[in-house]
Design an enzyme around this catalytic site. Sequence first.
Site, PDB file in Angstrom:
ATOM      1  N   ASN A  75      -2.393   1.241  -1.554  1.00 39.54           N
ATOM      2  CA  ASN A  75      -2.057   0.762  -0.213  1.00 39.54           C
ATOM      3  C   ASN A  75      -2.683  -0.569   0.140  1.00 39.54           C
ATOM      4  O   ASN A  75      -2.727  -0.940   1.296  1.00 39.54           O
ATOM      5  CB  ASN A  75      -2.451   1.807   0.833  1.00 39.54           C
ATOM      6  CG  ASN A  75      -1.625   3.068   0.707  1.00 39.54           C
ATOM      7  OD1 ASN A  75      -0.467   3.019   0.316  1.00 39.54           O
ATOM      8  ND2 ASN A  75      -2.226   4.191   1.003  1.00 39.54           N
ATOM      9  N   CYS A  76      -3.184  -1.308  -0.833  1.00 37.26           N
ATOM     10  CA  CYS A  76      -3.783  -2.606  -0.562  1.00 37.26           C
ATOM     11  C   CYS A  76      -2.728  -3.703  -0.672  1.00 37.26           C
ATOM     12  O   CYS A  76      -1.938  -3.703  -1.602  1.00 37.26           O
ATOM     13  CB  CYS A  76      -4.923  -2.894  -1.531  1.00 37.26           C
ATOM     14  SG  CYS A  76      -6.424  -2.003  -1.136  1.00 37.26           S
ATOM     15  N   LEU A  77      -2.776  -4.608   0.275  1.00 36.57           N
ATOM     16  CA  LEU A  77      -1.837  -5.731   0.272  1.00 36.57           C
ATOM     17  C   LEU A  77      -2.223  -6.752  -0.776  1.00 36.57           C
ATOM     18  O   LEU A  77      -3.321  -6.908  -1.164  1.00 36.57           O
ATOM     19  CB  LEU A  77      -1.805  -6.391   1.649  1.00 36.57           C
ATOM     20  CG  LEU A  77      -1.383  -5.462   2.788  1.00 36.57           C
ATOM     21  CD1 LEU A  77      -1.503  -6.187   4.119  1.00 36.57           C
ATOM     22  CD2 LEU A  77       0.028  -4.967   2.589  1.00 36.57           C
TER      23      LEU A  77
END
Length: 108
Positions: A106-108
């Site tokens: 879920n990290c950009l």
Amino acid sequence: MSASPQPTRNNEGFLEDATVWTPDIARDIAREDGIQLNENHWEIIEFLRIFYTEHEMSPPSNRLFVKAVKEALGSEKGDSIYLMTLFPGTPAKTACRIAGLPRPTNCL
């Protein structure tokens, strides 16, 4: 004498195979990010590698990364500002890349 072959990495710099990781590879990846690893970095890298072994995944987000570090190493180290000073940008993503682990989901 030729240099050792570099491990295969994806377009974001993450190792394709986490099992080929070594501390020298970590230093090379960190150097690319302008990071000189010290004992504080290594403590987080070691934590992440243990986390990955136990959970078969990287911490899925910065929030869960900070929470997991806090539970394992205490509130002084489980602090987003502390982790950002060690691993600028997106700490979970940067730290996982240096630790040779898959990209957090879920990290950009």
